[in-house]
Write an enzyme that holds these catalytic residues in place. Structure first.
Site, PDB file in Angstrom:
ATOM      1  N   ARG A 260       0.842  -1.195   0.000  1.00  0.00           N
ATOM      2  CA  ARG A 260       0.000   0.000   0.000  1.00  0.00           C
ATOM      3  C   ARG A 260       0.881   1.250   0.000  1.00  0.00           C
ATOM      4  O   ARG A 260       1.871   1.320   0.726  1.00  0.00           O
ATOM      5  CB  ARG A 260      -0.925   0.014   1.213  1.00  0.00           C
ATOM      6  CG  ARG A 260      -1.869  -1.179   1.218  1.00  0.00           C
ATOM      7  CD  ARG A 260      -2.886  -1.124   2.317  1.00  0.00           C
ATOM      8  NE  ARG A 260      -3.657  -2.359   2.360  1.00  0.00           N
ATOM      9  CZ  ARG A 260      -4.601  -2.620   3.258  1.00  0.00           C
ATOM     10  NH1 ARG A 260      -4.901  -1.725   4.187  1.00  0.00           N
ATOM     11  NH2 ARG A 260      -5.250  -3.774   3.233  1.00  0.00           N
ATOM     12  N   ARG A 275       2.271   1.204  10.209  1.00  0.00           N
ATOM     13  CA  ARG A 275       1.816   1.646   8.885  1.00  0.00           C
ATOM     14  C   ARG A 275       2.969   1.552   7.895  1.00  0.00           C
ATOM     15  O   ARG A 275       3.750   2.488   7.727  1.00  0.00           O
ATOM     16  CB  ARG A 275       1.286   3.080   8.979  1.00  0.00           C
ATOM     17  CG  ARG A 275       0.396   3.510   7.822  1.00  0.00           C
ATOM     18  CD  ARG A 275      -0.152   4.901   8.062  1.00  0.00           C
ATOM     19  NE  ARG A 275      -0.995   4.944   9.238  1.00  0.00           N
ATOM     20  CZ  ARG A 275      -2.293   4.633   9.260  1.00  0.00           C
ATOM     21  NH1 ARG A 275      -2.881   4.247   8.142  1.00  0.00           N
ATOM     22  NH2 ARG A 275      -2.987   4.701  10.366  1.00  0.00           N
ATOM     23  N   GLU A 347      -6.443  -0.648  15.535  1.00  0.00           N
ATOM     24  CA  GLU A 347      -7.083  -1.598  14.628  1.00  0.00           C
ATOM     25  C   GLU A 347      -6.121  -2.716  14.226  1.00  0.00           C
ATOM     26  O   GLU A 347      -4.981  -2.463  13.851  1.00  0.00           O
ATOM     27  CB  GLU A 347      -7.582  -0.881  13.379  1.00  0.00           C
ATOM     28  CG  GLU A 347      -8.235  -1.808  12.359  1.00  0.00           C
ATOM     29  CD  GLU A 347      -8.290  -1.201  10.974  1.00  0.00           C
ATOM     30  OE1 GLU A 347      -8.319  -1.982  10.002  1.00  0.00           O
ATOM     31  OE2 GLU A 347      -8.283   0.037  10.850  1.00  0.00           O
ATOM     32  N   SER A 350     -10.424  -5.598  10.182  1.00  0.00           N
ATOM     33  CA  SER A 350     -11.731  -5.126   9.758  1.00  0.00           C
ATOM     34  C   SER A 350     -12.444  -6.295   9.090  1.00  0.00           C
ATOM     35  O   SER A 350     -11.874  -6.948   8.210  1.00  0.00           O
ATOM     36  CB  SER A 350     -11.616  -3.968   8.762  1.00  0.00           C
ATOM     37  OG  SER A 350     -11.302  -2.765   9.410  1.00  0.00           O
ATOM     38  N   ARG A 389       0.812  -6.345  12.803  1.00  0.00           N
ATOM     39  CA  ARG A 389       0.225  -5.701  13.983  1.00  0.00           C
ATOM     40  C   ARG A 389       0.050  -6.698  15.121  1.00  0.00           C
ATOM     41  O   ARG A 389       0.135  -6.323  16.295  1.00  0.00           O
ATOM     42  CB  ARG A 389      -1.093  -5.028  13.612  1.00  0.00           C
ATOM     43  CG  ARG A 389      -0.896  -3.840  12.682  1.00  0.00           C
ATOM     44  CD  ARG A 389      -2.093  -2.923  12.606  1.00  0.00           C
ATOM     45  NE  ARG A 389      -1.823  -1.804  11.717  1.00  0.00           N
ATOM     46  CZ  ARG A 389      -2.612  -0.749  11.569  1.00  0.00           C
ATOM     47  NH1 ARG A 389      -3.735  -0.674  12.275  1.00  0.00           N
ATOM     48  NH2 ARG A 389      -2.295   0.229  10.735  1.00  0.00           N
TER      49      ARG A 389
END
Length: 426
Positions: A260, A275, A347, A350, A389
């Site tokens: 990403r 990130r 987070e 999801s 994570r």
């Protein structure tokens, strides 16, 4: 993609759904484009029909020895008109498709209203955050002190937002992924898949990343896209096919790198592994009949939560509000793991039900036995979990005062019996 027939029959409801997303009404614009497109279809069909009819009349007149010059001139004129009509029709169809492709899925009725993450509603919590008798460190301080997490080396190789992991922390990353895959395949009925990391335009369009989120992706010089998540190839396994409903649900899981650009995230989480441009994730994807998607959504949430529960990591689950959901989702649960170094929940997964939104873009359908008509599938996706994570959460939650990292008992077999990560001098 949205159902045009539903927009025609209930434009006010469509605009109300967009309003819940914080967007202006678009039904009138859509219906005007649709009316223009349908008028061009009718005109094109009528022109083609008249050309065919006139051509038959020419043959009849010639057989009867009559003059057919006027009809021949008409056919020649219609032949010249048709290409222009076809060009105008194609432009109208593309304009309508482009508009629809940029509009997000409409939220389910039970999604809480809200403009941003402050409107998310907590569903439940698991575990009690550990109390430290010393200042808890963040993962990058722990990893660098152990000599097993190197951001400088990664920056020399690739620039910012990359990491090199070494030794036992590298093994921990692999152990976490293997543990997650084993859990999902043996206890939750997912089929493990190995998928390409490069995909075509149609794949990222099908899951909703294109055209709206092109800047978030990496593209190769030959035009392929690096996957932002294995949701893309896994979901597109159903594309352009009609599935017997007896074959459903399809439950897939895969461990892949994810790429990403992190466009728009300048200044956020600039240190550490939260990130990155490249990270590892175990993904879950379900393809099912429409009646099953709500049940599968809850089942996927349970699978993701079970990973954290087996790792004995505190977390909370929230239902995302209308203003915080992803583009393709109609309802999303976020799982947030406790990070003591940040003293915050962050987070880690999801889990989203996309309804038939992606299936329409992918032309993925299903059919009941003995029936002729088809209908669009429902698709769901969720992190099960983001491996990087999860590694961060293990390091921070299991840190010891001497800088070593105790390991969750469920990971001991995956670490070759190792129960603690220690530096070389320990």
């Amino acid at each position: 993609m949205h159902d045009l027939s539903l927009i025609r029959s209930a434009p006010e409801a469509f605009d109300a759904g967009l309003a819940r997303r914080g967007l202006p009404p678009r039904s009138q614009e859509i219906l005007e484009l649709d009316a223009h497109r349908r008028a061009l279809i009718l005109e094109t069909e009528q022109t083609q029909a008249r050309r065919n009819e006139a051509s038959k009349e020419i043959g009849q007149k010639k057989r009867q020895g009559e003059n057919a010059d006027a009809l021949m001139a008409e056919v020649a004129r219609l032949k010249d008109v048709l290409p222009d009509l076809e060009i105008r029709l194609k432009a109208a169809e593309e304009g309508l498709d482009q508009l629809l492709a940029t509009l997000p899925n409409l939220p389910a009725d039970d999604v809480p209203a809200g403009s941003d993450e402050s409107g998310n509603v907590e569903r439940h919590r698991f575990g009690i955050p550990r109390k430290f008798n010393y200042a808890a460190k963040q993962h990058f301080d722990l990893g660098e002190a152990l000599g097993m997490m190197d951001f400088e080396a990664a920056a020399r190789l690739s620039g910012s937002r990359f990491v090199v992991l070494r030794n036992q922390i590298a093994r921990l990353e692999r152990a976490l992924a293997n543990f997650m895959l084993d859990l999902h395949t043996t206890e939750f009925g997912f089929t493990e898949m190995s998928v390409p990391y490069l995909v075509r335009d149609s794949a990222v369009y099908g899951t909703g990343q294109l055209p709206k989120f092109e800047e978030d992706l990496f593209r190769t010089t030959r035009g392929d896209w690096l996957i932002p998540t294995s949701e893309v190839p896994l979901t597109n396994l159903a594309a352009d096919q009609i599935w017997a409903e007896e074959e459903l649900p399809l439950r897939f899981t895969a461990h892949t790198p994810c790429f990403r650009s992190e466009a728009g995230s300048a200044g956020r989480d600039t240190r550490g592994m939260i990130r990155l441009h490249q990270f590892s994730k175990v993904e879950m994807v379900v393809v099912c009949a429409p009646e099953e998607s709500d049940r599968e959504h809850e089942r996927m949430l349970t699978a993701a939560q079970t990973v954290l529960e087996r790792l004995e990591l505190p977390y909370r689950t929230v239902t995302l509000c209308t203003g915080d959901m992803g583009f393709a989702a109609r309802k999303t649960y976020d799982i947030e793991v406790w990070l003591p170094g940040q003293e915050a929940y962050r987070e880690i997964s999801s889990v989203s039900n996309c309804g038939d939104f992606q299936a329409r873009r992918m032309k993925a359908r299903c059919r009941k036995a003995g029936e002729k008509h088809t209908r669009f599938l429902h698709t769901l996706n969720g992190s099960g979990l983001a491996v990087g994570r999860a590694l961060v959460a293990v390091l921070e939650n299991y840190q010891q005062e001497d800088g070593s990292i105790a390991l969750p008992s469920v990971l001991h077999p995956y670490m070759g019996g190792l129960t603690k990560i220690e530096g070389a001098a320990a």
